[in-house]
Design an enzyme around this catalytic site. Structure first.
Site, short mmCIF file in Angstrom:
data_model
loop_
_atom_site.label_atom_id
_atom_site.label_comp_id
_atom_site.label_asym_id
_atom_site.label_seq_id
_atom_site.Cartn_x
_atom_site.Cartn_y
_atom_site.Cartn_z
N ASP A 112 -9.37 9.20 -4.51
CA ASP A 112 -8.77 9.49 -3.20
C ASP A 112 -7.26 9.70 -3.36
OD1 ASP A 112 -8.65 6.66 -3.83
OD2 ASP A 112 -7.82 6.34 -1.83
N GLU A 135 -8.50 3.51 -2.92
CA GLU A 135 -7.37 2.76 -3.48
C GLU A 135 -6.10 2.97 -2.69
OE1 GLU A 135 -3.84 1.86 -5.90
OE2 GLU A 135 -4.44 3.81 -5.09
#
Length: 366
Positions: A74, A130
């Site tokens: 991400d 994250e």
């Protein structure tokens, strides 16, 4: 390692935008990461979806896990960023949203594992949240790290290619302030101004920072009031705290919980919790020494280490007592910024170092 193929794989990941908050985009990115991993590793990952967020796990060998290789797919970049920040390769530099943090690192991890003569005992975990604090993947990370001899984090390097040998712990707070509304022109004295109370609390919270200890306490997003002619009845602000050790985390937490209103009739509401524990230098010391030795054996430039303020999933593994070395990913700069980039010439040597370090830890563990 075939560098042109590696660059093409990185570009493929960068070309699939994956802002953390967009679950569908992260799922599409997971498809792309899976496809690249299938080509490089000859195996499909387990797809783990938690609260709609997609994580990928490869486990090699039938025995216990010895080395956890950790990354995320991400990014902080919103959909459409490629229109203004296209992925390019020019003059020895690869650019594009998320290339440095950390899609190049994802491909590096795969190439490093693919180069191993024996992958038994290696787990590769690529998470999808994250950048927003790993709310769904923390338990997964900690479960995979338990019992491992090392966690190697392919986050981007520190400036100059330094490995990240220590990270600050991260805590986020929300301070809510409650007052009483009144007409700002007719009878302001009947109100309790939440904006004024908020200002008092902002100053009190900012004063908790301790530069000598490396502790930062930073009020960030702030809001109060509803209309221009009304005494604000409510306000709030968020606080970003970074600390180097557990004692400082406890000190700041106690002070935050002890905040008292200044204005008569005002009240305070505190929310928030620890996001990531500190990653002390002791967690990385042995692995960093090994990496330095391997770098010399590979005829790579001398490795340096750096303590950084940003948190990563390496904080979680270090918090379990698992030896952890971070910043093993791409060399470049501009994370989260317009000039995000990766230095292409650094990719082969850095990937070889990661592969050698995994092999070294596996050999010792066996």
């Amino acid at each position: 390692m075939d560098l042109p193929t590696m660059l093409a794989d990185i570009a493929e990941l960068v070309g699939c935008e994956s802002p953390s908050a967009d679950l569908a985009a992260v799922a599409r990115s997971a498809d792309t990461v899976s496809a690249v991993g299938q080509r490089l590793l000859g195996a499909s990952p387990e797809r783990i979806v938690i609260d709609g967020r997609t994580h990928l796990r490869w486990r090699f060998g039938a025995g216990p896990a010895r080395v956890l290789v950790l990354g995320h797919h991400d990014t902080v970049w919103p959909l459409g960023s490629l229109a203004t920040h296209p992925c390019t390769v020019d003059g020895g530099v690869l650019r594009g949203p998320g290339c440095f943090d950390m899609k190049a690192g994802v491909v590096m991890a795969m190439c490093a594992i693919a180069a191993l003569p024996d992958r038994s005992g290696v787990t590769l975990l690529i998470t999808g949240d994250e950048e927003i604090g790993s709310p769904t993947s923390r338990g997964l990370i900690e479960t995979e790290a338990a019992g491992c001899a090392a966690a190697l984090v392919l986050e981007a390097s520190a400036p100059g290619g330094a490995l990240k040998t220590a990270r600050k712990g991260v805590v986020g707070y929300r301070v809510g302030v409650h007052g009483r509304a009144a007409h700002a022109g007719l009878e302001p004295e009947k109100g309790v101004n939440a904006a004024v109370e908020l200002a008092h609390q902002l100053l009190a919270v900012a004063a908790l920072a301790d530069p000598q200890r490396g502790t930062t306490v930073t009020p960030t997003v702030t809001a109060a009031g509803t209309t221009a002619n009304t005494v604000p009845a409510q306000g709030e602000f968020t606080v970003d705290v970074r600390v180097s050790d557990a004692a400082e985390m406890a000190r700041v937490d106690a002070a935050m919980k002890a905040l008292k209103p200044v204005l008569p009739g005002a009240s305070i509401e505190l929310g928030g919790k620890s996001n990531r524990p500190p990653m002390p230098a002791s967690a990385s010391a042995e692995l960093f020494a090994r990496a330095q030795t391997l770098a010399r054996q590979l005829n790579l430039p001398p490795l340096t280490g750096a303590a950084v303020g940003g948190g990563s999933d390496g904080n979680f593994t270090a918090g379990l007592g698992v030896p952890t070395l971070d910043g093993l990913g791409a060399v470049g700069g501009g994370a989260h910024a317009d000039d995000e980039h990766v230095l292409i010439d650094e990719l082969p040597g850095r990937t070889a170092l990661v592969s050698a370090l995994i092999g070294d830890v596996l050999g010792a563990a066996r």
